[in-house]
Design a protein around this motif. Structure first.
Motif, short mmCIF file in Angstrom:
data_model
loop_
_atom_site.label_atom_id
_atom_site.label_comp_id
_atom_site.label_asym_id
_atom_site.label_seq_id
_atom_site.Cartn_x
_atom_site.Cartn_y
_atom_site.Cartn_z
N PHE A 88 -20.92 1.32 -22.68
CA PHE A 88 -19.65 2.04 -22.57
C PHE A 88 -18.68 1.49 -23.61
O PHE A 88 -18.60 0.28 -23.81
N TYR A 89 -17.91 2.38 -24.25
CA TYR A 89 -16.95 1.96 -25.25
C TYR A 89 -15.65 2.76 -25.12
O TYR A 89 -15.67 3.94 -24.75
N LYS A 90 -14.53 2.10 -25.46
CA LYS A 90 -13.32 2.86 -25.70
C LYS A 90 -13.56 3.76 -26.91
O LYS A 90 -14.28 3.38 -27.83
N ILE A 91 -12.94 4.92 -26.91
CA ILE A 91 -13.27 5.90 -27.93
C ILE A 91 -12.97 5.39 -29.34
O ILE A 91 -13.68 5.70 -30.30
N GLU A 92 -11.94 4.55 -29.48
CA GLU A 92 -11.60 4.03 -30.80
C GLU A 92 -12.53 2.91 -31.25
O GLU A 92 -12.49 2.48 -32.41
N GLU A 93 -13.39 2.41 -30.35
CA GLU A 93 -14.30 1.32 -30.68
C GLU A 93 -15.76 1.74 -30.52
O GLU A 93 -16.66 0.91 -30.49
N GLY A 94 -16.01 3.03 -30.43
CA GLY A 94 -17.34 3.54 -30.13
C GLY A 94 -18.41 3.16 -31.15
O GLY A 94 -18.15 3.08 -32.35
N LYS A 95 -19.61 2.92 -30.65
CA LYS A 95 -20.76 2.59 -31.48
C LYS A 95 -21.96 3.44 -31.06
O LYS A 95 -21.99 3.97 -29.95
N GLU A 96 -22.93 3.52 -31.95
CA GLU A 96 -24.14 4.29 -31.65
C GLU A 96 -24.81 3.75 -30.39
O GLU A 96 -24.91 2.54 -30.18
N GLY A 97 -25.25 4.66 -29.53
CA GLY A 97 -25.84 4.27 -28.26
C GLY A 97 -24.83 4.12 -27.14
O GLY A 97 -25.18 3.82 -26.00
N GLY A 98 -23.55 4.35 -27.47
CA GLY A 98 -22.49 4.22 -26.47
C GLY A 98 -21.95 5.56 -26.01
O GLY A 98 -22.20 6.60 -26.63
N ILE A 99 -21.20 5.52 -24.89
CA ILE A 99 -20.52 6.70 -24.38
C ILE A 99 -19.06 6.37 -24.18
O ILE A 99 -18.70 5.26 -23.76
N SER A 100 -18.19 7.31 -24.51
CA SER A 100 -16.74 7.17 -24.37
C SER A 100 -16.19 8.39 -23.66
O SER A 100 -16.95 9.31 -23.32
N PHE A 101 -14.87 8.41 -23.44
CA PHE A 101 -14.27 9.61 -22.85
C PHE A 101 -12.93 9.87 -23.53
O PHE A 101 -12.29 8.97 -24.08
N LEU A 102 -12.50 11.11 -23.49
CA LEU A 102 -11.21 11.53 -24.03
C LEU A 102 -10.47 12.29 -22.93
O LEU A 102 -10.85 13.39 -22.56
N ALA A 103 -9.41 11.66 -22.41
CA ALA A 103 -8.60 12.30 -21.38
C ALA A 103 -7.16 12.51 -21.86
O ALA A 103 -6.52 13.48 -21.49
N ASN A 104 -6.66 11.57 -22.66
CA ASN A 104 -5.29 11.63 -23.14
C ASN A 104 -5.26 12.25 -24.54
O ASN A 104 -5.88 11.73 -25.47
#
Length: 339
Positions: free
Chosen positions: A27-43
């Motif tokens: 799991f990653y914050k969207i601004e720190e995302g890496k390959e193999g990770g999942i993030s979310f955008l709500a704001n």
């Protein structure tokens, strides 16, 4: 552990746009995302990051329409924040080892009967008359005093002190170092200037599905009960004084202090470092900004307040604008006076 984007989408009832066979392992914050990770955008203010992130998947709202190309696969859901929270919870269940049994050394009173599937960590002390429900996890160095009752599936983290006669419902989480049921701050002034201690003979009752943060304190009542209702979420370093009542599903952020006999309604949102005077009532659904000083009752439901002493949020924000302009206003007044 690895899961495909399709497996995740099925779990959170989402629709995939992109490659659903890619595997996710972090799991990653969207601004720190890496390959193999999942993030979310709500704001929406973080939308620019979705065009730059290297996360393999991003959970977004059904209504999200990209303004330019995106590398990530999208999982579209009704509520991205709620879906991401659900996903985190399910992942935690898979990776978090659930302990069982009773470690040594511990002190357990002879009349204590261990419920089904219970865990008690080392150096914990359980006194006479205590009842603990099934599935509870009581970690190391916990102190549970006489006649405490704890419901099913509670998690009591290390170093918690639950003092005599406290009643705790089901599915509660009490974080490290919290103290539940200590004496309220009750002292009677005497003619010679000294103070006599007023005995604190009541207790604390905590409802179901309550979370109490690390190093928070909840005082027992002088008489009757200090009441924390179902669904209340209390952050770290919060002080709840004697005979306070907190209504259902109210959330209270860190470093807030609630003085004695104050009643806070249901569904309230209390920011950090808020101070409440005693013996007031706060209506259901009240929203209170950080560092607000609440010095009188709030009678209208759904009110938003801020400032010290508190005022309506609208008036408080307007006064802050005037305050920033005050030097300029004073200069104008002095210039006109000089003329």
């Amino acid at each position: 552990m690895k899961f495909t984007i399709r497996q995740i989408a099925d779990l959170i009832n989402g629709k995939v746009e992109g490659d659903d066979t890619l595997e996710i392992n972090q799991f990653y914050k969207i601004e720190e995302g890496k390959e193999g990770g999942i993030s979310f955008l709500a704001n929406p203010k973080y939308e620019n990051f979705i065009y730059e992130t290297d996360s393999s998947a991003v959970i977004v709202a059904d209504s999200f329409a990209p303004q330019k190309s995106i590398k990530s696969s999208l999982i579209k859901v009704k509520d991205p924040y709620a879906s991401f929270t659900l996903l985190l919870g399910e992942y935690e269940k898979l990776i978090k080892a659930r302990k069982s049994g009773i470690e040594e050394p511990v002190y357990i009173a002879k009349d204590f009967k261990a419920a089904q599937d219970i865990y008690i960590g080392a150096f914990t002390s359980i006194s006479s008359g205590v009842k603990v429900g099934k599935g509870c996890q009581i970690h190391s160095q916990v102190r549970i005093e006489e006649n405490v009752q704890i419901g099913d599936n509670c998690v009591i983290h290390s170093g918690v002190k639950i003092l005599k006669d406290t009643v705790i419902g089901d599915n509660c989480v009490i974080h490290a170092g919290a103290v539940i049921g200590c004496d309220g701050f009750g002292f009677a002034p005497q003619a010679d200037g000294t103070y006599d201690t007023i005995p604190q003979l009541g207790n604390v009752t905590v409802g179901n599905n309550v979370s109490i943060g690390a190093n928070s304190t909840i005082d027992r009542a002088t008489m009757g009960s200090t009441v924390i209702s179902d669904g209340v979420k209390i952050d770290n370093l919060v002080q709840i004084a004697h005979n306070v009542t907190i209504g259902k599903n109210t959330v209270i952020a860190a470093q807030t202090g609630v003085a004695g006999s104050t009643k806070i309604g249901a569904g309230c949102v209390v920011g950090g470092q808020v101070g409440f005077v005693g013996h007031i009532e706060i209506a259901d659904g009240t929203k209170i900004g950080a560092q607000t000083g609440v010095n009188s009752s709030i009678k209208e439901k759904g009110t938003s307040i801020a400032g010290t002493p508190h005022d309506s949020l609208k008036r408080h924000l307007k006064s802050q604008v005037y305050l920033r302009k005050l030097p300029e206003i004073i200069r104008d007044i002095e210039a006109k006076t000089a003329e």
